[in-house]
Design a protein around this motif. Structure first.
Motif, PDB file in Angstrom:
ATOM      1  N   PRO A  47       2.740 -12.534  11.756  1.00  0.00           N
ATOM      2  CA  PRO A  47       3.631 -11.867  10.801  1.00  0.00           C
ATOM      3  C   PRO A  47       4.880 -11.328  11.501  1.00  0.00           C
ATOM      4  N   HIS A  48       5.929 -11.139  10.732  1.00  0.00           N
ATOM      5  CA  HIS A  48       7.160 -10.570  11.277  1.00  0.00           C
ATOM      6  C   HIS A  48       7.061  -9.058  11.405  1.00  0.00           C
ATOM      7  N   MET A  49       6.254  -8.436  10.524  1.00  0.00           N
ATOM      8  CA  MET A  49       6.077  -6.983  10.532  1.00  0.00           C
ATOM      9  C   MET A  49       4.602  -6.648  10.368  1.00  0.00           C
ATOM     10  N   VAL A  50       4.201  -5.530  10.979  1.00  0.00           N
ATOM     11  CA  VAL A  50       2.855  -5.002  10.798  1.00  0.00           C
ATOM     12  C   VAL A  50       2.988  -3.534  10.401  1.00  0.00           C
ATOM     13  N   LEU A  51       2.332  -3.164   9.314  1.00  0.00           N
ATOM     14  CA  LEU A  51       2.210  -1.763   8.921  1.00  0.00           C
ATOM     15  C   LEU A  51       0.816  -1.342   9.354  1.00  0.00           C
ATOM     16  N   LEU A  52       0.736  -0.450  10.320  1.00  0.00           N
ATOM     17  CA  LEU A  52      -0.509  -0.196  11.040  1.00  0.00           C
ATOM     18  C   LEU A  52      -0.941   1.260  10.943  1.00  0.00           C
ATOM     19  N   ASP A  53      -2.091   1.483  10.318  1.00  0.00           N
ATOM     20  CA  ASP A  53      -2.669   2.821  10.232  1.00  0.00           C
ATOM     21  C   ASP A  53      -3.127   3.264  11.621  1.00  0.00           C
ATOM     22  N   ILE A  54      -3.005   4.546  11.899  1.00  0.00           N
ATOM     23  CA  ILE A  54      -3.413   5.051  13.215  1.00  0.00           C
ATOM     24  C   ILE A  54      -4.898   5.385  13.247  1.00  0.00           C
TER      25      ILE A  54
END
Length: 120
Positions: A47-54
């Motif tokens: 993917p170009h972007m990752v939205l990542l929970d901590i």
């Protein structure tokens, strides 16, 4: 279709909400419910972007961030957390995250971050 975004969060409701919101904006969205699953999807999907929970139960977002960076140094990563911790946020940026945002998510801000990163 706009560039692909991977959402990694152990909360199914957050994944569903972000998938619905981002899909309506024209993004291709992939979801993962754990750090391990997210890492596998980065390897497979690039993917170009990752939205990542901590905060996740298997491996946390900081460790997931490190492992994603070993796979791909160019993917934009935005860290997401319910607990604001400036030290963790600073560490994530030092490890290569593009931004650090807190829940509840400001979707307008998130969209602006994605536009800047994806077009920049």
């Amino acid at each position: 279709m706009k560039k692909g975004i991977l959402v990694v969060d152990d909360d199914q409701a957050v994944c569903n909400m972000l998938e619905k919101f981002l899909s309506k904006k024209g993004y291709q969205v992939i979801t993962a419910l754990s750090g391990e699953e997210g890492i596998k999807k980065v390897e497979e999907e690039r993917p170009h972007m990752v939205l990542l929970d901590i905060k996740m139960p298997d491996i946390d977002g900081v460790e997931t961030l490190k492992r994603i960076r070993e796979i791909d140094k160019e993917t934009g990563i935005v860290m997401i957390t319910a607990v604001k911790d400036d030290e963790v946020g600073k560490r994530c940026i030092e490890l290569g995250a593009y931004d650090y945002i807190t829940k509840p998510l400001n979707l307008e801000y998130l969209e602006n971050v994605l536009i800047v990163k994806l077009l920049g």
